[in-house]
Scaffold this motif. Structure first.
Motif, PDB file in Angstrom:
ATOM      1  N   VAL A   1       0.822  -1.206   0.000  1.00  0.00           N
ATOM      2  CA  VAL A   1       0.000   0.000   0.000  1.00  0.00           C
ATOM      3  C   VAL A   1       0.859   1.261   0.000  1.00  0.00           C
TER       4      VAL A   1
ATOM      5  N   PRO B   1      -0.576   2.001  -5.087  1.00  0.00           N
ATOM      6  CA  PRO B   1      -0.852   3.311  -5.690  1.00  0.00           C
ATOM      7  C   PRO B   1      -0.431   3.421  -7.147  1.00  0.00           C
TER       8      PRO B   1
ATOM      9  N   CYS C   1      -9.598  -0.845  -8.139  1.00  0.00           N
ATOM     10  CA  CYS C   1      -8.988  -0.717  -6.806  1.00  0.00           C
ATOM     11  C   CYS C   1      -9.332  -1.926  -5.947  1.00  0.00           C
TER      12      CYS C   1
ATOM     13  N   VAL D   1      -8.654  -0.521   2.690  1.00  0.00           N
ATOM     14  CA  VAL D   1      -7.564  -0.178   1.776  1.00  0.00           C
ATOM     15  C   VAL D   1      -8.116   0.184   0.403  1.00  0.00           C
TER      16      VAL D   1
ATOM     17  N   GLY E   1      -9.140   3.683   0.454  1.00  0.00           N
ATOM     18  CA  GLY E   1      -7.983   4.569   0.340  1.00  0.00           C
ATOM     19  C   GLY E   1      -7.481   4.676  -1.084  1.00  0.00           C
ATOM     20  N   MET E   2      -7.458   3.553  -1.788  1.00  0.00           N
ATOM     21  CA  MET E   2      -7.036   3.578  -3.185  1.00  0.00           C
ATOM     22  C   MET E   2      -8.065   4.283  -4.068  1.00  0.00           C
TER      23      MET E   2
ATOM     24  N   THR F   1      -1.750   9.613   2.248  1.00  0.00           N
ATOM     25  CA  THR F   1      -0.917   8.429   2.480  1.00  0.00           C
ATOM     26  C   THR F   1      -0.807   8.082   3.958  1.00  0.00           C
TER      27      THR F   1
ATOM     28  N   TRP G   1      -3.396   5.287   4.871  1.00  0.00           N
ATOM     29  CA  TRP G   1      -3.479   4.030   4.141  1.00  0.00           C
ATOM     30  C   TRP G   1      -3.146   2.820   5.006  1.00  0.00           C
ATOM     31  N   THR G   2      -2.272   2.984   5.989  1.00  0.00           N
ATOM     32  CA  THR G   2      -1.893   1.863   6.852  1.00  0.00           C
ATOM     33  C   THR G   2      -2.630   1.894   8.183  1.00  0.00           C
TER      34      THR G   2
ATOM     35  N   PHE H   1     -10.520   9.987   3.351  1.00  0.00           N
ATOM     36  CA  PHE H   1     -10.707   9.451   1.999  1.00  0.00           C
ATOM     37  C   PHE H   1     -11.900  10.116   1.320  1.00  0.00           C
TER      38      PHE H   1
END
Length: 296
Positions: A97, A102, A147, A195, A198-199, A248, A251-252, A274
Motif C-alpha cells: 500500500v 498506488p 482498486c 484499503v 484509500g485507493m 498516504t 493508508w496503513t 478518503f
C-alpha cells in the motif's frame, strides 16, 4: 372481444429513469471490459499477485517459524507472519500500500480520460447521448472496481501463500487476544474494504489529473509524484502536524482490526479523509470534464 396480453411498457419519468440506469450499466460494463481486457492492467494484477508469494518465500527461507513479533504497527505484523499464515495478507498490504498499489491504481485511473483523449476515442464517446457527467461517473466507478480487484488480488495471493508456507489456526491479535481463524478472515475483509477505499481516493485524484491532459503517461507520472512527495512529507518528524491531512498517512491505518475490540477510531477518521479527498478531486474532475473541451 379479444384482449392482447403482454408486458406493459413503462412510460413517463419511471421509464426514463429505467432507461438511464440501463444505459449507465451498459456503459459501465463496457468500461470494465476495457479495463480488465487490457494486457497492461492484467500484467499489473499479475505482479501484485506475485509479490506476496515472493514475500512469503523470503520469510519462510530466511526466518524461523516461531510466531514472534512484538510492539505495534507494521513491524509487529511482520513479526507474526511465520507464526500464522493469515498475517502474511496483513503484512503484504502493509508493504504494497506504500507504493505498488498506488502505482497500479494510477495506471488505470490516470489513463481513464487522458488515454481516451490521446487516442482520439474520447470525442466519439462525448458525441454519444451518454452525457459527460454520466461518462465521468462510469470512468470513476471502473477505477474503483479495479482498486477493489487490486487489493483483493494481493490478499488472495497472500492468503494462499500463507496457507501453504506457514501454520494456520486461531489468530493472536496485536492486543494479545486470540480469535478464531474465521474471525480473522472477517477482519481481513474489513481491511480489504478499508484499503480499497484509500485507493479509491487516490483514483479520484488521478482521474482529476487525467482530465487536465491528453497524455496518459503524464497523468500517471503526476499521480505517482504526488504519492512519493506525500510519503516524503510523512517521513519528516518536523511536519508531524501536517501528516493527518496527507492521504498516504491513513493508508496503513487498518491495524485497528488486529485489536480486540476492533479500534474503529483511526479507521473512521481515515475513511473521512478518503471521502474528503474523493469529494474535492471529484469536484475538480467534474468541473474540468463538463465545462471545457478536453479533446482539443
Amino acid at each position: 372481444m379479444s384482449t392482447v396480453s403482454g408486458p406493459v411498457p413503462v412510460t413517463g419519468a419511471a421509464g426514463r429513469a429505467t432507461g438511464a440506469v440501463r444505459a449507465w450499466l451498459r456503459l459501465f460494463g463496457s468500461e470494465l471490459g476495457m479495463i480488465f481486457r487490457r494486457p497492461r492492467n492484467l500484467a499489473v494484477l499479475a505482479v501484485l499477485a506475485a509479490v506476496p508469494v515472493l514475500f512469503g518465500l523470503a520469510l519462510r527461507l530466511f526466518t524461523g517459524v516461531d510466531g514472534g513479533g512484538s510492539g505495534g504497527g507494521e513491524l509487529a505484523i511482520l513479526g507474526r507472519v511465520t507464526g500464522n499464515g493469515l498475517f502474511l495478507a496483513f503484512a503484504a498490504l502493509s508493504v504494497l500500500v506504500q507504493f505498488m498499489l498506488p502505482v497500479a491504481v494510477s495506471v488505470v485511473a490516470g489513463d481513464s480520460v487522458a488515454g481516451e483523449a490521446g487516442a482520439g476515442t474520447l470525442r466519439y464517446l462525448l458525441v454519444a447521448p451518454a452525457g459527460r457527467a454520466r461518462l465521468l461517473t462510469v470512468k470513476y466507478a471502473g477505477a474503483v472496481v479495479f482498486c477493489l480487484a487490486a487489493v483483493s488480488t494481493v490478499v488472495l495471493s497472500a492468503l494462499l501463500t500463507g496457507l501453504v508456507l506457514f501454520p494456520v489456526g486461531p489468530v493472536t491479535l496485536l492486543s494479545g487476544a486470540t480469535v478464531s481463524f474465521t474471525d480473522g478472515l472477517l477482519r481481513m475483509g474489513l481491511v480489504v474494504l478499508y484499503v480499497a477505499a484509500g485507493m479509491a481516493a487516490l483514483a479520484a485524484i488521478s482521474l482529476a489529473i487525467s482530465t487536465l491532459t491528453e497524455v496518459a503517461i503524464g497523468a500517471i507520472a503526476a499521480t505517482v509524484v504526488l504519492v512519493v512527495a506525500a510519503q516524503v512529507l510523512r517521513a519528516i518528524p518536523q511536519l508531524a502536524d501536517l501528516q493527518p491531512y496527507l492521504l498516504t498517512h491513513w493508508w496503513t491505518g487498518f491495524d485497528g482490526v488486529l485489536r480486540d475490540p476492533v479500534a474503529f477510531g483511526d479507521m473512521g477518521r481515515g475513511l473521512l479523509v478518503f471521502a474528503a479527498y474523493i469529494a474535492v478531486a471529484g469536484s475538480v474532475a467534474w468541473a474540468r470534464f463538463t465545462g471545457r473541451d478536453v479533446t482539443c
